[in-house]
Motif scaffolding. Sequence first.
Motif, PDB file in Angstrom:
ATOM      1  N   PHE A  57     -58.258 -30.045  88.776  1.00  0.00           N
ATOM      2  CA  PHE A  57     -58.855 -30.987  87.626  1.00  0.00           C
ATOM      3  C   PHE A  57     -57.919 -30.814  86.378  1.00  0.00           C
ATOM      4  O   PHE A  57     -57.664 -31.763  85.716  1.00  0.00           O
ATOM      5  N   GLY A  58     -57.452 -29.495  86.014  1.00  0.00           N
ATOM      6  CA  GLY A  58     -56.646 -29.105  85.088  1.00  0.00           C
ATOM      7  C   GLY A  58     -55.142 -30.060  85.222  1.00  0.00           C
ATOM      8  O   GLY A  58     -54.614 -30.296  84.235  1.00  0.00           O
ATOM      9  N   GLU A  59     -54.795 -29.987  86.667  1.00  0.00           N
ATOM     10  CA  GLU A  59     -53.468 -30.436  86.828  1.00  0.00           C
ATOM     11  C   GLU A  59     -53.579 -31.963  86.534  1.00  0.00           C
ATOM     12  O   GLU A  59     -52.431 -32.480  86.294  1.00  0.00           O
ATOM     13  N   LEU A  60     -54.700 -32.392  86.789  1.00  0.00           N
ATOM     14  CA  LEU A  60     -54.506 -34.007  86.609  1.00  0.00           C
ATOM     15  C   LEU A  60     -54.330 -34.405  84.967  1.00  0.00           C
ATOM     16  O   LEU A  60     -53.562 -35.165  84.707  1.00  0.00           O
ATOM     17  N   GLY A  61     -54.863 -33.388  84.296  1.00  0.00           N
ATOM     18  CA  GLY A  61     -54.673 -33.473  82.932  1.00  0.00           C
ATOM     19  C   GLY A  61     -53.326 -33.211  82.444  1.00  0.00           C
ATOM     20  O   GLY A  61     -52.744 -33.947  81.750  1.00  0.00           O
ATOM     21  N   THR A  62     -52.861 -32.353  82.970  1.00  0.00           N
ATOM     22  CA  THR A  62     -51.385 -31.637  82.685  1.00  0.00           C
ATOM     23  C   THR A  62     -50.306 -32.596  83.141  1.00  0.00           C
ATOM     24  O   THR A  62     -49.271 -33.193  82.287  1.00  0.00           O
ATOM     25  N   ARG A  63     -50.377 -33.190  84.253  1.00  0.00           N
ATOM     26  CA  ARG A  63     -49.572 -34.155  84.926  1.00  0.00           C
ATOM     27  C   ARG A  63     -49.460 -35.555  84.331  1.00  0.00           C
ATOM     28  O   ARG A  63     -48.510 -36.401  84.234  1.00  0.00           O
ATOM     29  N   SER A  64     -50.671 -35.858  83.683  1.00  0.00           N
ATOM     30  CA  SER A  64     -50.860 -37.148  82.988  1.00  0.00           C
ATOM     31  C   SER A  64     -50.844 -37.171  81.297  1.00  0.00           C
ATOM     32  O   SER A  64     -50.958 -37.985  80.737  1.00  0.00           O
ATOM     33  N   ASN A  65     -50.138 -35.857  81.077  1.00  0.00           N
ATOM     34  CA  ASN A  65     -49.927 -35.540  79.603  1.00  0.00           C
ATOM     35  C   ASN A  65     -51.243 -35.850  78.919  1.00  0.00           C
ATOM     36  O   ASN A  65     -51.445 -36.467  77.721  1.00  0.00           O
ATOM     37  N   GLY A  66     -52.694 -35.623  79.342  1.00  0.00           N
ATOM     38  CA  GLY A  66     -53.714 -35.925  78.852  1.00  0.00           C
ATOM     39  C   GLY A  66     -54.036 -37.278  78.680  1.00  0.00           C
ATOM     40  O   GLY A  66     -55.216 -37.418  78.064  1.00  0.00           O
ATOM     41  N   SER A  67     -53.596 -38.106  79.484  1.00  0.00           N
ATOM     42  CA  SER A  67     -54.037 -39.410  79.406  1.00  0.00           C
ATOM     43  C   SER A  67     -55.027 -39.902  80.556  1.00  0.00           C
ATOM     44  O   SER A  67     -55.481 -40.873  80.522  1.00  0.00           O
ATOM     45  N   MET A  68     -55.343 -38.914  81.389  1.00  0.00           N
ATOM     46  CA  MET A  68     -56.402 -39.126  82.615  1.00  0.00           C
ATOM     47  C   MET A  68     -57.520 -39.445  81.883  1.00  0.00           C
ATOM     48  O   MET A  68     -58.232 -38.823  81.162  1.00  0.00           O
ATOM     49  N   ARG A  69     -58.194 -40.729  81.868  1.00  0.00           N
ATOM     50  CA  ARG A  69     -59.547 -40.935  81.741  1.00  0.00           C
ATOM     51  C   ARG A  69     -60.299 -41.519  82.820  1.00  0.00           C
ATOM     52  O   ARG A  69     -59.974 -42.452  83.708  1.00  0.00           O
ATOM     53  N   VAL A  70     -61.653 -41.078  82.903  1.00  0.00           N
ATOM     54  CA  VAL A  70     -62.531 -41.495  83.853  1.00  0.00           C
ATOM     55  C   VAL A  70     -63.834 -42.357  83.187  1.00  0.00           C
ATOM     56  O   VAL A  70     -64.130 -41.922  82.397  1.00  0.00           O
ATOM     57  N   THR A  71     -64.155 -43.553  83.921  1.00  0.00           N
ATOM     58  CA  THR A  71     -65.273 -44.147  83.467  1.00  0.00           C
ATOM     59  C   THR A  71     -66.149 -44.138  84.542  1.00  0.00           C
ATOM     60  O   THR A  71     -65.731 -44.759  85.519  1.00  0.00           O
ATOM     61  N   VAL A  72     -67.039 -43.748  84.544  1.00  0.00           N
ATOM     62  CA  VAL A  72     -68.321 -43.685  85.575  1.00  0.00           C
ATOM     63  C   VAL A  72     -68.966 -44.948  85.565  1.00  0.00           C
ATOM     64  O   VAL A  72     -69.503 -45.503  84.747  1.00  0.00           O
ATOM     65  N   GLU A  73     -69.003 -45.608  86.717  1.00  0.00           N
ATOM     66  CA  GLU A  73     -69.508 -46.921  87.062  1.00  0.00           C
ATOM     67  C   GLU A  73     -70.940 -46.836  87.469  1.00  0.00           C
ATOM     68  O   GLU A  73     -71.676 -47.571  87.476  1.00  0.00           O
ATOM     69  N   ASP A  74     -71.113 -45.854  88.388  1.00  0.00           N
ATOM     70  CA  ASP A  74     -72.316 -45.528  89.103  1.00  0.00           C
ATOM     71  C   ASP A  74     -72.669 -44.344  89.789  1.00  0.00           C
ATOM     72  O   ASP A  74     -71.532 -43.722  90.178  1.00  0.00           O
ATOM     73  N   VAL A  75     -73.751 -43.737  89.829  1.00  0.00           N
ATOM     74  CA  VAL A  75     -73.977 -42.529  90.572  1.00  0.00           C
ATOM     75  C   VAL A  75     -75.144 -42.833  91.332  1.00  0.00           C
ATOM     76  O   VAL A  75     -76.161 -43.234  90.845  1.00  0.00           O
ATOM     77  N   ALA A  76     -75.247 -42.563  92.752  1.00  0.00           N
ATOM     78  CA  ALA A  76     -76.395 -42.664  93.343  1.00  0.00           C
ATOM     79  C   ALA A  76     -76.510 -41.564  94.495  1.00  0.00           C
ATOM     80  O   ALA A  76     -75.600 -40.976  94.916  1.00  0.00           O
ATOM     81  N   ALA A  77     -77.784 -41.185  94.600  1.00  0.00           N
ATOM     82  CA  ALA A  77     -78.097 -39.969  95.385  1.00  0.00           C
ATOM     83  C   ALA A  77     -79.286 -40.375  96.533  1.00  0.00           C
ATOM     84  O   ALA A  77     -79.842 -41.227  96.228  1.00  0.00           O
ATOM     85  N   GLY A  78     -78.842 -39.636  97.504  1.00  0.00           N
ATOM     86  CA  GLY A  78     -79.728 -39.773  98.907  1.00  0.00           C
ATOM     87  C   GLY A  78     -80.249 -38.520  99.072  1.00  0.00           C
ATOM     88  O   GLY A  78     -80.236 -37.426  98.283  1.00  0.00           O
TER      89      GLY A  78
END
Length: 130
Positions: A57-78
């Motif tokens: 997870f940290g590497e995603l931030g480092t490699r993207s120079n902190g530009s990594m953004r996630v928008t949650v569209e949905d969460v479904a549980a079974g």
Amino acid sequence: MGAQENAALVRRGYEAFIAGDMDTLRDLFAEDAVWHVGGTGVLSGDKKGRDAVLSYFGELGTRSNGSMRVTVEDVAAGDRYTVGVQFSHAERNGKTLELRQVIVFSIVDGKVTEGTEMQEDTTAVADFWS
């Protein structure tokens, strides 16, 4: 835990990831958690153990120079799995990555034990992170 509690746990995990709150993420993952990343890129493969997952997870931030953004569209549980649908955006070396991803979470005793990350376009992901 039931489906509602598992969905709430995954939502807390997303909130922590978005905020860069690694302490909360550490609390949500089992020590022996495994994270699977599909595709053939440099970040693909299995991350074994909570520390390896958090490092990824940290590497995603480092490699993207902190530009990594996630928008949650949905969460479904079974009964067995909780699924998160997200839209991801990152910028790196003059390239932009924008795509939908699905993560299938396995949760045991209130901890994430496994995550399987699937991208809309594995070729675009591999190219972006290389």
